[in-house]
Design a protein around this motif. Structure first.
Motif, short mmCIF file in Angstrom:
data_model
loop_
_atom_site.label_atom_id
_atom_site.label_comp_id
_atom_site.label_asym_id
_atom_site.label_seq_id
_atom_site.Cartn_x
_atom_site.Cartn_y
_atom_site.Cartn_z
N MET A 78 0.84 -1.19 0.00
CA MET A 78 0.00 0.00 0.00
C MET A 78 0.88 1.25 0.00
N GLY A 79 0.54 2.22 -0.86
CA GLY A 79 1.32 3.44 -0.95
C GLY A 79 0.94 4.44 0.14
N GLU A 80 1.53 5.61 0.06
CA GLU A 80 1.25 6.66 1.03
C GLU A 80 -0.20 7.13 0.90
N ILE A 81 -0.85 7.31 2.04
CA ILE A 81 -2.24 7.77 2.05
C ILE A 81 -2.26 9.27 1.78
N LYS A 82 -3.09 9.69 0.84
CA LYS A 82 -3.12 11.07 0.38
C LYS A 82 -4.20 11.86 1.10
N LYS A 83 -3.86 13.06 1.52
CA LYS A 83 -4.82 13.96 2.14
C LYS A 83 -5.74 14.53 1.07
N LEU A 84 -7.05 14.42 1.28
CA LEU A 84 -8.03 14.83 0.28
C LEU A 84 -8.56 16.22 0.64
N GLU A 85 -7.87 17.22 0.15
CA GLU A 85 -8.16 18.60 0.56
C GLU A 85 -9.49 19.09 -0.01
N LEU A 86 -10.25 19.77 0.86
CA LEU A 86 -11.55 20.35 0.51
C LEU A 86 -12.53 19.30 -0.01
N LEU A 87 -12.37 18.05 0.44
CA LEU A 87 -13.29 17.00 0.04
C LEU A 87 -14.71 17.33 0.52
N HIS A 88 -15.67 17.26 -0.39
CA HIS A 88 -17.08 17.53 -0.06
C HIS A 88 -17.84 16.20 -0.08
N PRO A 89 -18.74 15.97 0.88
CA PRO A 89 -19.45 14.68 0.93
C PRO A 89 -20.29 14.39 -0.31
N SER A 90 -20.72 15.44 -1.02
CA SER A 90 -21.52 15.20 -2.22
C SER A 90 -20.72 14.46 -3.29
N GLU A 91 -19.39 14.51 -3.18
CA GLU A 91 -18.54 13.85 -4.18
C GLU A 91 -18.61 12.33 -4.07
N TYR A 92 -18.87 11.82 -2.87
CA TYR A 92 -18.90 10.36 -2.69
C TYR A 92 -20.26 9.87 -2.21
N GLU A 93 -21.26 10.73 -2.17
CA GLU A 93 -22.58 10.34 -1.70
C GLU A 93 -23.20 9.29 -2.62
N HIS A 94 -23.73 8.24 -2.02
CA HIS A 94 -24.38 7.19 -2.80
C HIS A 94 -25.75 7.69 -3.27
N PRO A 95 -26.12 7.45 -4.53
CA PRO A 95 -27.40 7.96 -5.02
C PRO A 95 -28.61 7.44 -4.26
N LEU A 96 -28.55 6.22 -3.73
CA LEU A 96 -29.67 5.71 -2.94
C LEU A 96 -29.79 6.44 -1.62
N ASP A 97 -28.68 6.88 -1.07
CA ASP A 97 -28.69 7.71 0.14
C ASP A 97 -29.40 9.03 -0.15
N ARG A 98 -29.00 9.68 -1.23
CA ARG A 98 -29.59 10.97 -1.61
C ARG A 98 -31.11 10.82 -1.85
N LYS A 99 -31.49 9.79 -2.57
CA LYS A 99 -32.90 9.58 -2.90
C LYS A 99 -33.73 9.29 -1.65
N ALA A 100 -33.19 8.45 -0.76
CA ALA A 100 -33.91 8.12 0.48
C ALA A 100 -34.05 9.33 1.37
N LEU A 101 -33.00 10.18 1.42
CA LEU A 101 -33.06 11.38 2.24
C LEU A 101 -34.11 12.35 1.73
N GLN A 102 -34.21 12.50 0.42
CA GLN A 102 -35.23 13.38 -0.17
C GLN A 102 -36.62 12.91 0.19
N ALA A 103 -36.83 11.58 0.16
CA ALA A 103 -38.14 11.03 0.54
C ALA A 103 -38.40 11.23 2.02
N LEU A 104 -37.37 11.05 2.83
CA LEU A 104 -37.51 11.20 4.28
C LEU A 104 -37.86 12.63 4.66
N GLU A 105 -37.20 13.60 4.02
CA GLU A 105 -37.44 14.99 4.34
C GLU A 105 -38.86 15.43 3.99
N GLY A 106 -39.52 14.66 3.11
CA GLY A 106 -40.90 14.96 2.78
C GLY A 106 -41.92 14.26 3.67
N THR A 107 -41.45 13.53 4.70
CA THR A 107 -42.35 12.80 5.59
C THR A 107 -43.10 13.76 6.52
#
Length: 310
Positions: free
Chosen positions: A1-30
């Motif tokens: 394994m190589g050196e672990i890289k610092k991910l500067e200014l990483l935003h969660p939307s970059e790795y958000e799973h689409p099913l997470d996003r879809k379920a959250l939108q439905a939940l917020e409308g409850t």
């Protein structure tokens, strides 16, 4: 394994799973969710959860279990999370991590996770939990934990919230929670930056006996995960899986492996590593206006854009 890289200014939307996003939108409308949220936190639910965890478990810091604390600090630095959460160890020989609280979340690790995982596998588990915090998952996860308790113990009159606690809301919260685990798994991979460590950790979580840890068959497990993914193309299998896990907070472990494998194969994981890594001596720029940054700002001084940081 190589050196672990610092991910500067990483935003969660970059790795958000689409099913997470879809379920959250439905939940917020409850209906009733916003009112319930206000009432729960008004009555100190988060404070009570924090008291429960801090009163029962061993706190990890620079002096106590410092090796584990150092991994947590490095994970937070890797995922661009400035505030280091409090970390506690509980006596449990399953391999597990958990996070509690929304405003000031704390992370818990089981003794089994520390003893049975390698350091980089532990980075994945801690990265998973830090990912929940970075993505802002903890508010609704806390609600999913306490709603059944309130419904069973306090009844319909106390706090004035009994009338808006229903099975539908509980199931919606649990479904979203399961989908949010896929997002957190992606954060765990970004934290350890080693695909084999993620798969090995999931194999151990799925039940691999300790005596066989040095003979783990990753290829066989990955084949099982790919077979499981194929079941999604049959609508009856989708319904069956949904009914079997509807009361769970976590997806099946093989399902999690299938989802993380698909994300790796899509190339998105590698793209994020490349995009968020600044080579020594090079400038990092605001993703909106291109102004040169040092990576520690909360906002761009030129255009005012918020730069993700927790």
């Amino acid at each position: 394994m190589g050196e672990i890289k610092k991910l500067e200014l990483l935003h969660p939307s970059e790795y958000e799973h689409p099913l997470d996003r879809k379920a959250l939108q439905a939940l917020e409308g409850t209906p009733g969710l916003e009112s319930l949220t206000r009432k729960l936190f008004k009555h100190g639910v988060e404070r009570d959860l924090r008291l429960q965890y801090t009163g029962s478990y061993i706190k990890v810091n620079e002096r106590s279990f410092s090796e584990v604390y150092d991994i947590l600090v490095d994970v937070c630095n890797t995922l661009h999370v400035k505030k280091i959460p409090d970390l506690y160890i509980s006596w449990d020989y399953s391999i597990n991590g958990f996070t509690a609280g929304s405003e000031n979340p704390i992370i818990g690790l089981t003794s089994g996770a520390i003893d049975l995982l390698t350091d980089n596998e532990l980075r994945y588990v801690l990265g998973h939990e830090v990912g929940h915090i970075k993505s802002g998952h903890m508010l609704y996860q806390t609600m999913a934990e306490v709603i059944p308790i309130i419904g069973d113990i306090l009844g319909t009159a106390t706090l004035g919230i009994g009338g808006i606690i229903g099975t539908g809301l509980q199931l919606a919260l649990l479904y979203w929670w399961r989908m949010s685990e896929f997002t957190a798994d992606r954060a765990g991979l970004l934290a350890c930056q080693d695909e084999d460590s993620v798969i090995n950790a999931l194999i151990k979580m799925a039940g691999a006996p300790k005596k066989f840890f040095d003979r783990i068959e990753r290829d066989a497990f990955l084949e099982q995960a790919r077979e499981f993914r194929d079941y999604d193309y049959d609508s009856l299998d989708k319904v069956g899986k949904a009914l079997l896990v509807m009361d769970n907070t976590h997806p099946w472990t093989v399902m999690r492996a299938s989802e993380i494998l698909e994300w790796i194969e899509s190339g998105t994981y590698s793209e994020i590593i490349e995009r968020r890594t600044r080579e020594p001596g090079t400038a990092f720029k605001c993703p909106k206006c291109g102004t040169t940054l040092n990576g520690d700002e909360n906002f761009c001084g030129m255009c005012g854009s918020k730069l993700w940081c927790r």
